[in-house]
Motif scaffolding. Structure first.
Motif, PDB file in Angstrom:
ATOM      1  N   ILE A 433       0.888  -1.281   0.168  1.00  0.00           N
ATOM      2  CA  ILE A 433      -0.101  -0.028  -0.073  1.00  0.00           C
ATOM      3  C   ILE A 433       0.757   1.157  -0.007  1.00  0.00           C
ATOM      4  CG2 ILE A 433      -1.773   1.377   1.154  1.00  0.00           C
ATOM      5  CD1 ILE A 433      -2.396  -1.371   2.575  1.00  0.00           C
ATOM      6  N   ALA A 434       0.730   2.084  -1.090  1.00  0.00           N
ATOM      7  CA  ALA A 434       1.398   3.299  -1.224  1.00  0.00           C
ATOM      8  C   ALA A 434       0.504   4.421  -1.759  1.00  0.00           C
ATOM      9  CB  ALA A 434       2.784   3.227  -1.600  1.00  0.00           C
ATOM     10  N   HIS A 435      -0.391   5.138  -0.966  1.00  0.00           N
ATOM     11  CA  HIS A 435      -1.113   5.862  -1.779  1.00  0.00           C
ATOM     12  C   HIS A 435      -0.405   7.041  -2.341  1.00  0.00           C
ATOM     13  CE1 HIS A 435      -4.358   3.709  -0.073  1.00  0.00           C
ATOM     14  NE2 HIS A 435      -4.022   3.906   1.386  1.00  0.00           N
ATOM     15  N   VAL A 436       0.634   7.341  -1.869  1.00  0.00           N
ATOM     16  CA  VAL A 436       1.380   8.277  -2.597  1.00  0.00           C
ATOM     17  C   VAL A 436       2.976   7.839  -2.653  1.00  0.00           C
ATOM     18  CG1 VAL A 436       2.612  10.803  -2.338  1.00  0.00           C
ATOM     19  CG2 VAL A 436       0.175  10.410  -1.580  1.00  0.00           C
ATOM     20  N   LEU A 437       3.399   7.863  -3.918  1.00  0.00           N
ATOM     21  CA  LEU A 437       4.693   7.544  -4.357  1.00  0.00           C
ATOM     22  C   LEU A 437       5.491   8.782  -4.584  1.00  0.00           C
ATOM     23  CD1 LEU A 437       3.950   4.443  -6.490  1.00  0.00           C
ATOM     24  CD2 LEU A 437       5.246   4.499  -4.412  1.00  0.00           C
ATOM     25  N   GLU A 438       6.585   8.801  -4.211  1.00  0.00           N
ATOM     26  CA  GLU A 438       7.541  10.224  -3.940  1.00  0.00           C
ATOM     27  C   GLU A 438       8.165  10.559  -5.417  1.00  0.00           C
ATOM     28  OE1 GLU A 438       8.220  12.385  -0.779  1.00  0.00           O
ATOM     29  OE2 GLU A 438       6.366  11.148  -0.918  1.00  0.00           O
ATOM     30  N   LYS A 439       8.419   9.557  -6.253  1.00  0.00           N
ATOM     31  CA  LYS A 439       9.160  10.056  -7.551  1.00  0.00           C
ATOM     32  C   LYS A 439       8.193  10.754  -8.308  1.00  0.00           C
ATOM     33  CE  LYS A 439       9.995   6.720 -10.997  1.00  0.00           C
ATOM     34  NZ  LYS A 439       9.724   7.549 -11.875  1.00  0.00           N
ATOM     35  N   PRO A 440       6.856  10.496  -8.701  1.00  0.00           N
ATOM     36  CA  PRO A 440       6.312  11.478  -9.497  1.00  0.00           C
ATOM     37  C   PRO A 440       5.893  13.005  -8.989  1.00  0.00           C
ATOM     38  CG  PRO A 440       4.712   9.513  -8.583  1.00  0.00           C
ATOM     39  CD  PRO A 440       6.266   9.409  -8.456  1.00  0.00           C
ATOM     40  N   ARG A 441       6.013  12.886  -7.434  1.00  0.00           N
ATOM     41  CA  ARG A 441       5.900  14.204  -6.912  1.00  0.00           C
ATOM     42  C   ARG A 441       6.905  15.268  -7.131  1.00  0.00           C
ATOM     43  NH1 ARG A 441       4.521  13.558  -0.676  1.00  0.00           N
ATOM     44  NH2 ARG A 441       3.841  15.676  -1.050  1.00  0.00           N
ATOM     45  N   TYR A 442       8.179  14.812  -7.418  1.00  0.00           N
ATOM     46  CA  TYR A 442       9.262  15.693  -7.470  1.00  0.00           C
ATOM     47  C   TYR A 442       9.799  15.696  -8.983  1.00  0.00           C
ATOM     48  CZ  TYR A 442       9.165  15.828  -2.435  1.00  0.00           C
ATOM     49  OH  TYR A 442       8.857  16.095  -1.071  1.00  0.00           O
ATOM     50  N   LEU A 443       9.389  16.341  -9.685  1.00  0.00           N
ATOM     51  CA  LEU A 443       9.695  16.470 -11.211  1.00  0.00           C
ATOM     52  C   LEU A 443      11.293  16.232 -11.168  1.00  0.00           C
ATOM     53  CD1 LEU A 443       7.881  19.331 -12.639  1.00  0.00           C
ATOM     54  CD2 LEU A 443       7.223  16.730 -12.694  1.00  0.00           C
ATOM     55  N   PHE A 444      11.640  15.236 -12.162  1.00  0.00           N
ATOM     56  CA  PHE A 444      13.163  15.033 -12.442  1.00  0.00           C
ATOM     57  C   PHE A 444      13.783  14.563 -11.305  1.00  0.00           C
ATOM     58  CE2 PHE A 444      12.084  18.484 -15.317  1.00  0.00           C
ATOM     59  CZ  PHE A 444      11.782  17.678 -16.752  1.00  0.00           C
ATOM     60  N   SER A 445      13.271  14.104 -10.398  1.00  0.00           N
ATOM     61  CA  SER A 445      13.849  13.697  -9.052  1.00  0.00           C
ATOM     62  C   SER A 445      14.840  12.436  -9.403  1.00  0.00           C
ATOM     63  CB  SER A 445      12.884  13.149  -8.011  1.00  0.00           C
ATOM     64  OG  SER A 445      11.974  12.355  -8.427  1.00  0.00           O
ATOM     65  N   ASN A 446      14.338  11.541 -10.251  1.00  0.00           N
ATOM     66  CA  ASN A 446      15.139  10.339 -10.592  1.00  0.00           C
ATOM     67  C   ASN A 446      16.623  10.836 -11.404  1.00  0.00           C
ATOM     68  OD1 ASN A 446      13.011  10.415 -12.324  1.00  0.00           O
ATOM     69  ND2 ASN A 446      14.381   9.287 -13.703  1.00  0.00           N
ATOM     70  N   LEU A 447      16.220  11.988 -12.442  1.00  0.00           N
ATOM     71  CA  LEU A 447      17.176  12.368 -13.451  1.00  0.00           C
ATOM     72  C   LEU A 447      18.273  13.044 -12.495  1.00  0.00           C
ATOM     73  CD1 LEU A 447      17.701  12.139 -16.246  1.00  0.00           C
ATOM     74  CD2 LEU A 447      16.531  14.306 -16.653  1.00  0.00           C
ATOM     75  N   TYR A 448      17.803  13.922 -11.542  1.00  0.00           N
ATOM     76  CA  TYR A 448      18.817  14.879 -10.832  1.00  0.00           C
ATOM     77  C   TYR A 448      19.064  14.006  -9.344  1.00  0.00           C
ATOM     78  CZ  TYR A 448      18.507  17.986 -14.538  1.00  0.00           C
ATOM     79  OH  TYR A 448      18.464  18.546 -15.721  1.00  0.00           O
ATOM     80  N   TRP A 449      18.904  12.778  -9.147  1.00  0.00           N
ATOM     81  CA  TRP A 449      18.918  12.154  -7.887  1.00  0.00           C
ATOM     82  C   TRP A 449      20.395  12.547  -7.174  1.00  0.00           C
ATOM     83  CZ3 TRP A 449      22.419   8.684  -6.085  1.00  0.00           C
ATOM     84  CH2 TRP A 449      23.578   8.255  -7.079  1.00  0.00           C
ATOM     85  N   GLN A 450      21.448  12.661  -7.751  1.00  0.00           N
ATOM     86  CA  GLN A 450      22.689  12.947  -7.062  1.00  0.00           C
ATOM     87  C   GLN A 450      22.632  14.240  -6.632  1.00  0.00           C
ATOM     88  OE1 GLN A 450      23.491  11.542 -10.542  1.00  0.00           O
ATOM     89  NE2 GLN A 450      25.277  10.352 -10.404  1.00  0.00           N
ATOM     90  N   ASP A 451      22.106  15.269  -6.810  1.00  0.00           N
ATOM     91  CA  ASP A 451      21.973  16.626  -6.813  1.00  0.00           C
ATOM     92  C   ASP A 451      21.074  16.711  -5.394  1.00  0.00           C
ATOM     93  OD1 ASP A 451      23.555  17.568  -8.805  1.00  0.00           O
ATOM     94  OD2 ASP A 451      21.801  17.774 -10.056  1.00  0.00           O
ATOM     95  N   LEU A 452      20.237  15.808  -5.366  1.00  0.00           N
ATOM     96  CA  LEU A 452      19.249  15.879  -4.140  1.00  0.00           C
ATOM     97  C   LEU A 452      19.421  14.885  -3.164  1.00  0.00           C
ATOM     98  CD1 LEU A 452      15.989  16.104  -6.607  1.00  0.00           C
ATOM     99  CD2 LEU A 452      16.807  17.969  -5.357  1.00  0.00           C
ATOM    100  N   GLU A 453      20.272  13.918  -3.409  1.00  0.00           N
ATOM    101  CA  GLU A 453      20.744  12.802  -2.496  1.00  0.00           C
ATOM    102  C   GLU A 453      20.802  13.332  -0.967  1.00  0.00           C
ATOM    103  OE1 GLU A 453      20.922   8.405  -2.144  1.00  0.00           O
ATOM    104  OE2 GLU A 453      19.992   9.930  -3.546  1.00  0.00           O
ATOM    105  N   GLU A 454      21.757  14.150  -0.731  1.00  0.00           N
ATOM    106  CA  GLU A 454      22.013  14.663   0.593  1.00  0.00           C
ATOM    107  C   GLU A 454      20.611  14.889   1.566  1.00  0.00           C
ATOM    108  OE1 GLU A 454      24.575  17.645   3.250  1.00  0.00           O
ATOM    109  OE2 GLU A 454      24.548  17.667   0.972  1.00  0.00           O
ATOM    110  N   ARG A 455      19.495  15.795   0.713  1.00  0.00           N
ATOM    111  CA  ARG A 455      18.399  15.802   1.422  1.00  0.00           C
ATOM    112  C   ARG A 455      17.257  14.629   1.473  1.00  0.00           C
ATOM    113  NH1 ARG A 455      14.500  21.247   0.313  1.00  0.00           N
ATOM    114  NH2 ARG A 455      12.977  20.639   1.989  1.00  0.00           N
ATOM    115  N   TYR A 456      17.267  14.267   0.422  1.00  0.00           N
ATOM    116  CA  TYR A 456      16.196  13.428   0.295  1.00  0.00           C
ATOM    117  C   TYR A 456      16.314  11.659  -0.109  1.00  0.00           C
ATOM    118  CZ  TYR A 456      13.635  17.375  -0.897  1.00  0.00           C
ATOM    119  OH  TYR A 456      12.736  18.677  -1.275  1.00  0.00           O
ATOM    120  N   HIS A 457      17.677  11.378  -0.174  1.00  0.00           N
ATOM    121  CA  HIS A 457      18.041   9.911  -0.333  1.00  0.00           C
ATOM    122  C   HIS A 457      17.132   9.214  -1.310  1.00  0.00           C
ATOM    123  CE1 HIS A 457      20.493  11.199   2.975  1.00  0.00           C
ATOM    124  NE2 HIS A 457      19.534  11.324   3.556  1.00  0.00           N
TER     125      HIS A 457
END
Length: 812
Positions: A433-457
């Motif tokens: 069960i996961a009514h909200v998945l984070e990936k589509p909530r943050y645009l390009f979160s997978n593409l720029y994951w290295q820039d966001l890793e420290e905060r979001y992992h």
């Protein structure tokens, strides 16, 4: 769909295509998503004074409307096209030679990596995650409209294919029931029945033995007769129930009677112990429902646990097993927090109210770093502790159940990963069960994951999601849109189909959307707390308790002065526009205030009343909350709304929240839910069953709850003028027809009561858990390779990254 691009190139619209691309190329961006593409094309049509049909009906217009991603390169134009729900196609256009050709996923992912400067072929290849081979021989839903109806699919088509002969059916049932017990109590069959042939023969003899009995004859009267034939307790509490269940054994299963399997499993108690996993903690009952980032999920989990336990106890009574000391048990598994800030979250066990045997079980994180693990941790930081938490929880669950669970439900990314690990250890069905998945909530979160890793992992979270959703026996969603979106938007699960984590891995196919594991099961509303404004409190039949609560809440909402309330109404008697939401940008309360401030008509007709956790900047839990508070104050000041709204900043009890809806409804107010996106919308169904005409976002779950104009209204929170106009149109109609408000109110109540109740939810979830558990045991070998693959991803990708984060925590 490459032929659609080719058609444009062969038409007079070729020039328009290249001029449109040239217009996009002026932007510094090279990666455009659907909304940007449509907006830019609308501007292009306006600038070129194109006829009205061109935007929608021209060949180029059709191409643009199917395009969900457009990526520009010096020589190539990449199109990600979505011709229909749950389907994506890729093609690329060589603009120098006007050549268009289909492209494969691998090329697109590599191109995306190059676009962000993260493609280095000299370093060697990159791991590709592709689950396609593991679903190749699994049953598949053919029509996208049936995605989310997995239970119905299994009970019809798969049953017909699996059970060609009655002997096959009896063989699987015999394997299912053989050696089943509850602690020391044997169930269903004893050693007098040793094979499927005996099961069939003895069932006929048992039916003869009870045929002359009165249907209401209690089971103990004929218990010994059935035991002599090989049947232990569990078939029913009286002769009628036992007869019904035994008759299922000799009914053929197939397309002619697709309900046999479902009905049989509904009559057999196969689940006694169930676990609901919600890891990140701050889980208790009144006033301890998580932080702002998890509160909605916890309301869902606790309500689900209560009603699942009640339903399990009822099934045990119908099976006649309560006479033998058999009791169901539901456990909400979460983390224990030693520094619990005056709450009970440091206690190991807490019983859930209104249940016979449902509990919150808290297990602490191991103390790798006491400064962290002694305290609450954000859901973004708990990844390093999940594997050892699962190991410790396994021991605690065995202790509490005096055995093992029969089914596990995971919640959110972390809870689902733990549920997967536990299900492997216990070898039991696992529901995701996961009514909200984070990936589509943050645009390009997978593409720029290295820039966001420290905060979001995100590398940990998206890996955990991919593992857990594929390992699940079944997936429960509240809405169809969660899975595959709409013709205009990609679904949350669909977003995991194709994506890249540059320099980490490429996902060529991360989820099989047509697999029947998906099931649409919306949550319910607690009707002992949320009920129509014209009804009395179910607890106090004389209505005195409800009247006292309503008067107190009206004072709180409209007139009382308090340090935690902002605003003083010039006219408290006007109907109110009510909103209740956390202080997050996606909930868009600042947009609602902006809409109210811009509309003199709304200010004339309504007071604005909204409830949040706090009104104070210095009490904000994070930067997002602080920013939202500041935006609210800024908008209030800009439109001089201090005497036209009330902002209540305090955490109310759940019963008081129910009273708030009714207090506003009593004065013919309305409820507004202006979120930019809402996965489901619990407040929507709470408001509707209270009798409040409800205006809720068209983006997400509320659009499936509300039938626009029939029992509520869908609004576009990005178009504030249109939102105000829709509310004012409703008000005008109420003025013209005094019964209109009541008509919408009554239809809203009827809609929720018919479709969104917890009793129906619990029955559906248990039917799913039993059916998928049945198929799990019948075809266990079919899934083992997939589960081994998910374990490999866990140990090869997830665990090393979790250990790296743990090392950072220990140094901090």
């Amino acid at each position: 769909m490459s032929e659609l691009v080719q058609a444009v190139l062969k038409s007079s619209e070729k020039t328009d295509l290249y001029e449109f691309i040239a217009q996009l190329s002026k932007d510094s961006d090279r990666y455009f998503l659907r909304n940007q593409i449509l907006q830019a094309f609308s501007e292009y049509c306006s600038d070129r004074e194109k006829p009205a049909y061109f935007f929608h009906s021209s060949s180029l217009g059709e191409l643009i409307h199917y395009t969900h991603e457009l990526i520009l390169d010096d020589r190539e134009i990449w199109f990600l096209l979505r011709p229909r729900i749950a389907s994506q196609e890729i093609c690329k256009l060589d603009r120098d030679r006007d050549r268009v050709e289909p492209a494969n996923v691998r090329d697109l992912l590599a191109f995306r990596d190059r676009l962000v400067g993260r493609f280095f072929p000299e370093k060697g290849g990159l791991l590709e995650i592709d689950v396609t081979p593991f679903y190749a021989h699994s049953p598949s839903i053919r029509d996208a409209r049936n995605i989310g109806s997995g239970l119905e699919f299994l009970n019809s088509e798969l049953s017909a294919k699996r059970f060609h002969e009655p002997e096959q059916w009896l063989s699987v049932v015999f394997d299912l029931l053989r050696d089943r017990s509850y602690r020391e109590t044997p169930l269903f069959l004893n050693d007098r029945i040793t094979n499927r042939e005996q099961l069939s023969q003895q069932a006929i003899e048992a039916l003869k033995a009870i045929d002359s009995l009165d249907p209401e004859t209690p089971y103990p009267v004929f218990e010994q007769d059935l035991r002599q034939l090989g049947f232990e307790p569990g078939w029913g509490y009286n002769a009628s129930r036992v007869r019904t269940v035994l008759e299922f054994l000799n009914k053929p299963i197939g397309t002619s009677d697709r309900a046999v399997l479902e009905a049989f499993l509904a009559h057999i108690p196969l689940i006694f112990n169930i676990v609901l996993v919600s890891v990140h903690g701050w889980v208790a009952q009144e006033e301890v429902l998580g932080r702002s980032e998890t509160s909605g999920q916890l309301v869902y989990v606790l309500n689900q646990a209560r009603h699942l336990e009640n339903q399990l106890q009822n099934e045990i009574k119908l099976a006649g097993l309560d006479r033998y000391g058999v009791r169901a048990k539901a456990i909400v598994l979460t983390r224990l927090i030693p520094n619990s800030e005056g709450t009970v979250c440091h206690q190991r066990l807490e019983k859930l109210e209104d249940t016979e045997n449902a509990w919150i079980l808290r297990v602490p994180f191991r103390e790798f770093n006491a400064n962290l693990t002694q305290n609450w941790l954000s859901k973004r930081e708990i990844w390093p502790y999940l594997e050892t938490f699962a190991l410790d929880a396994q021991t605690e669950l065995v202790r509490e159940f005096e055995g093992t669970p029969d089914a596990i439900l995971g919640n959110y990314s972390d809870g689902n990963l733990v549920a997967f690990l536990l299900s492997r250890q216990f070898d039991v069905p696992y529901g995701h069960i996961a009514h909200v998945l984070e990936k589509p909530r943050y645009l390009f979160s997978n593409l720029y994951w290295q820039d966001l890793e420290e905060r979001y992992h995100f590398s940990l979270q998206f890996t955990a999601d991919t593992i857990a959703m594929n390992a699940a026996d079944f997936i429960l969603t509240s809405t169809y849109q969660e899975i595959v979106g709409t013709p205009d938007t990609v679904g949350h699960y669909e977003s995991y189909k194709i994506f890249t984590m540059p320099e980490l891995y490429h996902v060529v196919n991360g989820i099989e959307l047509f697999d029947p594991k998906f099931n649409l099961v919306p949550p319910g509303v607690d009707e002992s707390i949320f009920f129509p404004y014209f009804e009395t409190d179910p607890v106090g039949a004389d209505g005195d308790r409800e009247r006292t609560r309503r008067d107190r809440l009206k004072s709180l909402l409209l007139t009382r002065e308090d340090p935690d309330i902002f605003g003083k109404l010039d006219d408290p008697d006007k109907p109110a526009m009510l909103a209740i939401a956390p202080l997050t940008a996606v909930k868009n309360l600042s947009g609602l205030v902006e809409c109210f401030g811009r509309s003199p008509g709304l200010q004339e007709r309504y007071n604005l009343v909204f409830l949040t956790r706090t009104i104070h900047r210095d009490r904000a839990k994070d930067e997002e909350e602080k920013a939202e508070i500041e935006q609210l104050y800024e908008a209030i000041a800009r439109y001089a709304l201090e005497n036209k709204l009330r902002w209540v900043g305090m955490r109310l009890t759940t019963p008081d929240t129910g009273g708030v809806y009714r207090a506003i409804a009593e004065n013919r107010g309305i409820f507004v839910h202006p979120a930019r996106f809402e996965a489901f919308g619990l407040t929507t169904i709470e408001a509707m069953i209270s009798g409040l005409p409800t205006f809720a976002t068209q983006f997400g779950g509320p659009s499936e709850i509300i039938q626009d104009g029939e029992n509520g209204f869908s609004i576009d929170p990005t178009d504030l003028e249109a939102m105000a106009r829709k509310i004012l149109d409703f008000s005008d109609r109420c003025d013209a027809d005094p019964d209109y408000w009541s008509e919408i109110s009554q239809r809203a109540i009827e809609r929720v009561r018919a479709k969104y109740n917890w009793k129906l939810h619990a029955k559906h979830v248990l039917a799913i858990a039993k059916t998928y558990g049945f198929w799990r045991s019948a075809a266990k070998e079919d899934r083992e390779a997939l589960l081994r693959y998910m374990e490999a991803l866990f140990y090869a990708i997830y665990k090393p990254r979790a250990e790296r984060l743990l090392a950072e925590h220990c140094q901090g």
